[in-house]
Write a protein that holds these residues in place. Structure first.
Motif, short mmCIF file in Angstrom:
data_model
loop_
_atom_site.label_atom_id
_atom_site.label_comp_id
_atom_site.label_asym_id
_atom_site.label_seq_id
_atom_site.Cartn_x
_atom_site.Cartn_y
_atom_site.Cartn_z
N MET A 85 78.07 59.60 29.85
CA MET A 85 79.27 59.45 28.23
C MET A 85 79.31 60.16 27.07
N HIS A 101 73.26 55.71 29.64
CA HIS A 101 74.23 56.42 28.75
C HIS A 101 75.06 56.63 29.97
N SER A 154 75.41 56.53 32.85
CA SER A 154 76.29 55.77 33.92
C SER A 154 77.00 54.98 33.30
N GLN A 204 76.07 61.01 22.64
CA GLN A 204 77.03 60.83 23.19
C GLN A 204 78.05 61.49 22.30
N ASP A 220 73.13 46.51 28.39
CA ASP A 220 71.72 46.48 27.77
C ASP A 220 71.78 47.05 26.95
N ARG A 252 80.55 59.51 23.65
CA ARG A 252 80.96 58.18 23.02
C ARG A 252 81.20 57.98 22.04
N ARG A 286 78.79 51.13 31.62
CA ARG A 286 77.21 50.21 30.68
C ARG A 286 76.95 49.32 31.58
#
Lengths: 269, 268
Positions: free
Chosen positions: A1, B8, B10, A29, B249, A3, B12
């Motif tokens: 991911m 992070h 996968s 991220q 988590d 972010r 969340r």
């Protein structure tokens, strides 16, 4: 991911502890990092680790209490990455000493790093972020000791600096909101964290400190970094002027279970 | 309590079994969708079963692991039935979002006892019953996915400061301290359950119940927004993102804490 895809972040005190964990997490991220620290070698190590894993990072020596230091940092971010989206005011010091033996110079040293440093950082970051015309997020690392002394003696200057940082945060958030700046400003108040700042404690003091956390352990730096990530990302788009307490329950209330039991009819004798 | 194991890369909240009360609309529906998109198995409860079914219908676009149930949160037998159903189907519970609530309220001197009691029953007693049911269901058991369980109680900025909504504020203030007390209890017992409260400011949902045709309502709304530093209300997704953070988590060290998402309302 990803972010924080294509976001540019400045993290002070990025060479160790919470700052280093934050730099690594941000890089994972998708953020580009300017890792600053008073210890350049420590910052360089983190920046090299990030680059080794395919990320983008630059390290810089930074005394946060120096106004000219901040101007160099912001112009470095601008020149290297073209903008600043995120500032994490993480650099901090904690000197344990009794109030009556604290010289004005000692007091000013703590205030210089923990409070002046954050103030200059917030001011300069707002200027840079407005110039970029992109949204920005500023995260100030305060402490639960900015809410209460927590029964720890000898931390007057630290507690005062962190309490000041919490209200600097709220005031800056209000100003940005009212002026319509697309910049959010928030604070995080960690409880005890497993970092070098706790190395000054004896084994007994450390055990006592762990015991006062209801969850039975101190935080790992990544526990705090994950909250910083939430505040840095667009997921927290309506969060500003807030104080996130990440303390394993320290401020939630009774811990040990040896408080008086009350019967249903009222307090027992 | 377990140390963080956050992946992070996968989803969340992958495979977490989540109950969301009041999941038929507003914050509850937005949260159901967001958590399901991040891999959760979502059980939607609502007093309005048709609304809950509509939410589940939207979730079915990308998951089969969802179901809904009609529930009055102030009724403890409904909680027993819900937990029995969830445990028999999934074997365990990871996350409870105590979101159901009502907004009828007014100033102290005009509040009728029956209205007060209804607000306290649903907003505070309903949350208590949920917290109790979830703690009893989870206890000291470790979830198969090895992470800590999380209970998220939706309070309000009116659970932190007063604001002319006497019964609503009393109920939401109660939720704030119920949360801290239950969090301290679970931590003291060594239960792997984190409990936090979330405090939205104004949110664009049916609870705001604004009549766009009524000029008095419009004036009241404009006056409220003028007090929010960000100058607007939140969209439900902006609250749902905070719930996702607390459910995951990533918030492994947060318990007994308050997540304020209010556009700066309480910072002033």
């Amino acid at each position: 991911m990803s972010r924080l895809l294509d976001k540019v972040a400045v993290v002070t005190g990025g060479g160790s502890g919470i700052g280093a964990a934050t730099c690594r997490l941000f890089a994972n991220q998708g953020a580009k990092l300017l890792v600053t620290d008073i210890d350049l070698a420590a910052a360089q190590t983190i920046a090299d680790q990030i680059k080794g894993q395919g990320g983008e990072a630059v390290a810089m020596h930074h005394d946060v209490s120096s106004e000219s230091g901040w101007i160099s940092v912001m112009s470095c971010a601008q020149q290297t990455f073209g903008k600043v989206n995120i500032l994490v005011n993480n650099a901090g010091v904690c000197v344990q000493q009794d109030l009556i033996s604290t010289s004005l110079q000692d007091w000013r040293k703590t205030m210089g790093v923990n409070l002046d440093g954050a103030f200059i950082g917030v001011r300069e970051a707002i200027k840079s972020m407005l110039a970029n015309k992109e949204s920005g997020s500023i995260i100030n690392i305060a402490s639960v000791n900015g809410l209460s002394s927590g029964g720890i003696e000898g931390c007057a200057s630290y507690c005062a600096s962190k309490a000041g940082l919490r209200l600097l945060t709220k005031s800056a958030a209000l100003e940005c909101g009212r002026k319509g700046y697309p910049i959010r400003v928030n604070a995080i108040c960690p409880g005890g964290v497993n970092t070098a700042m706790n190395q000054m404690l004896s084994k007994e003091e450390l055990a006592a400190k762990e015991k006062c956390h209801p969850v039975g352990r101190m935080a790992e730096p990544v526990d705090i970094a994950n909250s910083i990530l939430f505040l840095a990302s667009e997921e927290s788009s309506f969060v500003t002027g807030a104080d996130f307490i990440v303390d394993g329950g320290v401020t939630a209330g009774f811990v040990s279970g040896d408080y008086p039991e009350m019967s249903a009819g009222g307090a027992s004798e | 309590m377990n140390k963080p194991k956050v992946d992070h890369l996968s989803k969340r909240v992958k495979d977490k079994v989540v109950i969301i009360t009041g999941g038929g609309s507003g914050i509850g529906r937005a949260t159901s969708l967001l958590l399901a998109q991040h891999g959760a198995k979502v059980i939607v409860s609502d007093i309005d079963i048709e609304a809950a079914e509509e939410t589940v219908g939207q979730l079915r676009a990308f998951t089969d692991e969802t179901m809904c149930l009609e529930q009055d949160v102030a009724n403890h037998e409904h909680w027993d039935k819900l937990l029995e159903l969830v445990l028999s189907r999934y074997g365990h519970l990871d996350v409870l979002v105590n979101n159901a609530g009502i907004g009828i309220s007014g100033e102290c001197r005009h509040t009728r006892l029956e209205d007060w009691q209804r607000v306290i029953d649903i907003n505070l007693t309903g949350t208590f019953l949920g917290v109790q049911a979830a703690i009893n269901a989870i206890g000291d058991r470790i979830s198969p996915n090895q992470s800590s369980a999380s209970i998220i109680n939706i309070s309000s900025t009116y659970g932190l400061v007063g604001g002319g909504l006497v019964s609503y504020s009393a109920a939401k203030g109660g939720v704030t301290l119920l949360t801290k007390s239950a969090a301290a209890e679970c931590a003291r017992l060594g239960y792997n359950i984190r409990i936090n409260s979330l405090h939205p400011g104004g949110v664009n949902t049916a609870m705001a119940n604004i009549d766009s045709e009524d000029p008095d309502d419009q004036t009241a709304l404009q006056e409220f927004y003028a007090r929010v530093p960000m100058g607007r209300c939140a969209e439900p997704i902006e609250i749902a993102q905070g719930i996702l953070f607390l459910a995951s988590d990533e918030s492994s060290y947060m318990t007994g804490s308050e997540l304020v998402i209010d556009g700066g309302y309480t910072a002033v």
